[in-house]
Design an enzyme around this catalytic site. Structure first.
Site, PDB file in Angstrom:
ATOM      1  N   SER A 138     -16.104 -41.520   4.476  1.00 49.99           N
ATOM      2  CA  SER A 138     -17.206 -40.565   4.283  1.00 49.99           C
ATOM      3  C   SER A 138     -18.479 -41.354   4.514  1.00 49.99           C
ATOM      4  O   SER A 138     -18.494 -42.584   4.360  1.00 49.99           O
ATOM      5  CB  SER A 138     -17.172 -40.034   2.851  1.00 49.99           C
ATOM      6  N   TYR A 152     -15.977 -41.181  -6.558  1.00 49.30           N
ATOM      7  CA  TYR A 152     -15.669 -40.796  -5.174  1.00 49.30           C
ATOM      8  C   TYR A 152     -16.407 -41.714  -4.187  1.00 49.30           C
ATOM      9  O   TYR A 152     -15.802 -42.238  -3.253  1.00 49.30           O
ATOM     10  CB  TYR A 152     -16.055 -39.340  -4.941  1.00 49.30           C
TER      11      TYR A 152
HETATM   12  N1  LIG Z   1     -15.782 -31.952   2.933  1.00 47.86           N
HETATM   13  C1  LIG Z   1     -16.663 -32.931   2.960  1.00 47.86           C
HETATM   14  O1  LIG Z   1     -17.874 -32.706   2.776  1.00 47.86           O
HETATM   15  C2  LIG Z   1     -16.215 -34.335   3.264  1.00 47.86           C
HETATM   16  C3  LIG Z   1     -17.186 -35.263   3.679  1.00 47.86           C
HETATM   17  C4  LIG Z   1     -16.786 -36.560   3.957  1.00 47.86           C
HETATM   18  C5  LIG Z   1     -15.470 -36.923   3.831  1.00 47.86           C
HETATM   19  N2  LIG Z   1     -14.541 -35.994   3.414  1.00 47.86           N
HETATM   20  C6  LIG Z   1     -13.155 -36.448   3.275  1.00 47.86           C
HETATM   21  O2  LIG Z   1     -12.354 -35.692   4.152  1.00 47.86           O
HETATM   22  C7  LIG Z   1     -11.008 -35.694   3.682  1.00 47.86           C
HETATM   23  C8  LIG Z   1     -10.468 -34.276   3.731  1.00 47.86           C
HETATM   24  O3  LIG Z   1     -11.185 -33.477   2.804  1.00 47.86           O
HETATM   25  P1  LIG Z   1     -11.607 -31.976   3.083  1.00 47.86           P
HETATM   26  O4  LIG Z   1     -13.076 -31.937   3.080  1.00 47.86           O
HETATM   27  O5  LIG Z   1     -10.862 -31.444   4.243  1.00 47.86           O
HETATM   28  O6  LIG Z   1     -11.144 -31.305   1.701  1.00 47.86           O
HETATM   29  P2  LIG Z   1      -9.975 -30.280   1.375  1.00 47.86           P
HETATM   30  O7  LIG Z   1     -10.143 -29.053   2.194  1.00 47.86           O
HETATM   31  O8  LIG Z   1     -10.000 -30.143  -0.107  1.00 47.86           O
HETATM   32  O9  LIG Z   1      -8.651 -31.043   1.829  1.00 47.86           O
HETATM   33  C9  LIG Z   1      -8.116 -32.099   1.083  1.00 47.86           C
HETATM   34  C10 LIG Z   1      -6.700 -32.356   1.525  1.00 47.86           C
HETATM   35  O10 LIG Z   1      -6.168 -33.448   0.735  1.00 47.86           O
HETATM   36  C11 LIG Z   1      -4.882 -33.067   0.272  1.00 47.86           C
HETATM   37  N3  LIG Z   1      -4.550 -33.700  -0.999  1.00 47.86           N
HETATM   38  C12 LIG Z   1      -5.284 -33.667  -2.142  1.00 47.86           C
HETATM   39  N4  LIG Z   1      -4.631 -34.315  -3.124  1.00 47.86           N
HETATM   40  C13 LIG Z   1      -3.451 -34.744  -2.591  1.00 47.86           C
HETATM   41  C14 LIG Z   1      -2.339 -35.471  -3.116  1.00 47.86           C
HETATM   42  N5  LIG Z   1      -2.308 -35.888  -4.390  1.00 47.86           N
HETATM   43  N6  LIG Z   1      -1.302 -35.745  -2.291  1.00 47.86           N
HETATM   44  C15 LIG Z   1      -1.319 -35.321  -0.996  1.00 47.86           C
HETATM   45  N7  LIG Z   1      -2.349 -34.656  -0.453  1.00 47.86           N
HETATM   46  C16 LIG Z   1      -3.395 -34.360  -1.250  1.00 47.86           C
HETATM   47  C17 LIG Z   1      -4.974 -31.548   0.088  1.00 47.86           C
HETATM   48  O11 LIG Z   1      -3.690 -30.971   0.158  1.00 47.86           O
HETATM   49  P3  LIG Z   1      -2.835 -30.414  -1.088  1.00 47.86           P
HETATM   50  O12 LIG Z   1      -3.808 -29.899  -2.114  1.00 47.86           O
HETATM   51  O13 LIG Z   1      -1.994 -29.346  -0.461  1.00 47.86           O
HETATM   52  O14 LIG Z   1      -2.029 -31.579  -1.559  1.00 47.86           O
HETATM   53  C18 LIG Z   1      -5.800 -31.163   1.307  1.00 47.86           C
HETATM   54  O15 LIG Z   1      -4.962 -30.990   2.412  1.00 47.86           O
HETATM   55  C19 LIG Z   1     -11.059 -36.289   2.271  1.00 47.86           C
HETATM   56  O16 LIG Z   1     -10.611 -37.618   2.316  1.00 47.86           O
HETATM   57  C20 LIG Z   1     -12.532 -36.210   1.912  1.00 47.86           C
HETATM   58  O17 LIG Z   1     -12.895 -37.200   1.000  1.00 47.86           O
HETATM   59  C21 LIG Z   1     -14.895 -34.719   3.141  1.00 47.86           C
END
Ligand SMILES: NC(=O)c1ccc[n+]([C@@H]2O[C@H](COP(=O)([O-])OP(=O)(O)OC[C@H]3O[C@@H](n4cnc5c(N)ncnc54)[C@H](OP(=O)(O)O)[C@@H]3O)[C@@H](O)[C@H]2O)c1
Length: 259
Positions: A138, A152
Site C-alpha cells: 500500500s 495496518y
Molecule cells: N482498498 C484500498 O484502499 C487498499 C489500498 C492499498 C492497499 N490495499 C490492499 O489491497 C489488498 C486487497 O484489499 P481490497 O482493498 O481488495 O479489500 P477487500 O475487498 O476487503 O479484499 C480483501 C481480500 O482479502 C481476503 N482475506 C481477508 N482475510 C483473509 C484470511 N484470513 N485468509 C484469506 N484471505 C483473506 C478476503 O477474502 P475472504 O474474506 O473471503 O477471506 C478478500 O478477498 C489488501 O492487502 C489491502 O491491504 C487496499
C-alpha cells in the site's frame, strides 16, 4: 526484465473481493489458468463461473501458518508461474481500542502469510529461474506512520520493505524471477467496511489499479504506485518531517473512524 503472463498459471490470494477479484479478471483475459485463494468459497465460485478459464478454488484462512503451507503443498507440482499476494485487511480506530487478538490476526495475514507464501513460492520457482511474485502492499507502506490505521500501516511498511529488498537481491543474482510491490492509495473495495470505517472521499477503482499494475509488472517494475495524485502526494512528503507527515495522515484517518 519483461514478464509474459499469457496462458500461464497464476495464484491469487484475496481473490474473493476487490483488488484480488480484479486481478483474477485481468489474468483470465490473458488466458491464464487461475488458482484463487480466500475464505469465502461461494464468492470465488461465482467469479470463476464468469471468467471462462480453468480455475481452481482453495479455501484457506491465510492468517494460519498451516493453511499457508497447505496452499503451497497444493500448488507445488502444478507449474504455477505467478503469485499475487493480495489478501489483507486493516482496522480503523485508535490502536488501544482494538483487541490484541484482532491486531495479531492482521499481522499474521498481512505480514506472516505474505512472507511464508513469498519464500515458499520462490523455492518452487528457483530451479526454473522464471516466475513472478507481486505483493500488494500500500502507499501506507511508503509513509512513516498511520495513526488510527496504525498497525495496518506498520504491516504494509514490512511488505513494501521486504519485497523491495528481495527484488534487489534477485536482481543481483541475475534471476529471471520478477518480484514487485504494488502500493496503491485509496481504492473502492470492501476494505473500508472490513476496517469498520467511513468510505474514502475519493479513491481509484480496482479496475484502474489492476490494469496499471499488470502493465507495470509486464515491464518488470519493482515498485508500482498507481494514480498520479498518490505519486504526487508521496513526493510531497519528502519536504515534510516524518512527524508532520504522520500528524497529517492521522488527521485524515481519524476522520474516517465511525463514532
Ligand atoms: N482498498 C484500498 O484502499 C487498499 C489500498 C492499498 C492497499 N490495499 C490492499 O489491497 C489488498 C486487497 O484489499 P481490497 O482493498 O481488495 O479489500 P477487500 O475487498 O476487503 O479484499 C480483501 C481480500 O482479502 C481476503 N482475506 C481477508 N482475510 C483473509 C484470511 N484470513 N485468509 C484469506 N484471505 C483473506 C478476503 O477474502 P475472504 O474474506 O473471503 O477471506 C478478500 O478477498 C489488501 O492487502 C489491502 O491491504 C487496499
Amino acid at each position: 526484465m519483461r514478464v509474459d503472463f499469457t496462458g500461464k498459471t497464476v495464484v491469487i490470494t484475496g481473490a474473493s473481493s476487490g483488488i484480488g477479484s480484479e486481478f483474477a479478471r485481468a489474468f483470465a483475459a490473458k488466458g491464464c489458468r487461475l488458482i484463487m485463494v480466500a475464505r469465502r468459497e461461494d464468492r470465488m465460485r461465482e467469479l470463476a463461473g464468469e471468467l471462462g478459464v480453468p480455475c481452481e478454488i482453495l479455501t484457506a484462512d491465510l492468517s494460519r501458518e498451516e493453511e499457508c503451507n497447505k496452499v503451497i503443498e497444493t500448488i507445488a507440482g502444478q507449474g504455477a508461474f505467478a503469485l499475487i499476494n493480495c489478501a489483507g485487511f486493516g482496522l480503523l480506530g485508535a490502536t488501544v481500542e482494538h483487541s490484541i487478538e484482532e491486531e495479531l490476526g492482521m499481522i499474521d495475514l498481512n505480514i506472516r502469510a505474505v512472507h511464508i507464501l513469498t519464500r515458499r513460492f520462490l523455492d518452487l520457482r528457483r530451479e526454473s529461474g522464471s516466475g513472478a511474485i507481486l505483493n500488494v502492499a500500500s502507499c501506507a507502506g511508503l509513509l512513516p506512520a498511520g495513526p488510527y490505521l496504525n498497525t495496518y500501516y506498520a504491516t504494509k511498511a514490512y511488505v513494501a520493505s521486504f519485497t523491495q529488498g528481495l527484488a534487489e537481491e534477485l536482481a543481483d543474482m541475475k534471476s529471471g524471477i520478477y518480484v514487485g510491490a504494488l502500493c496503491p492509495g485509496p481504492v473502492y473495495t470492501e476494505f473500508t467496511k472490513v476496517a469498520r470505517g467511513k468510505e474514502w472521499a475519493s479513491a481509484l477503482t480496482p479496475e484502474k489499479v489492476v490494469s496499471y499494475a499488470v502493465k507495470k509488472m509486464e515491464k518488470g517494475k519493482k515498485l508500482i504506485v498507481p494514480g498520479a495524485g498518490v505519486r504526487f502526494g508521496l513526493f510531497g512528503t519528502r519536504f515534510l518531517s516524518r512527524h508532520r507527515t504522520a500528524r497529517i495522515i492521522g488527521f485524515g484517518q481519524r476522520s474516517r473512524v465511525e463514532e
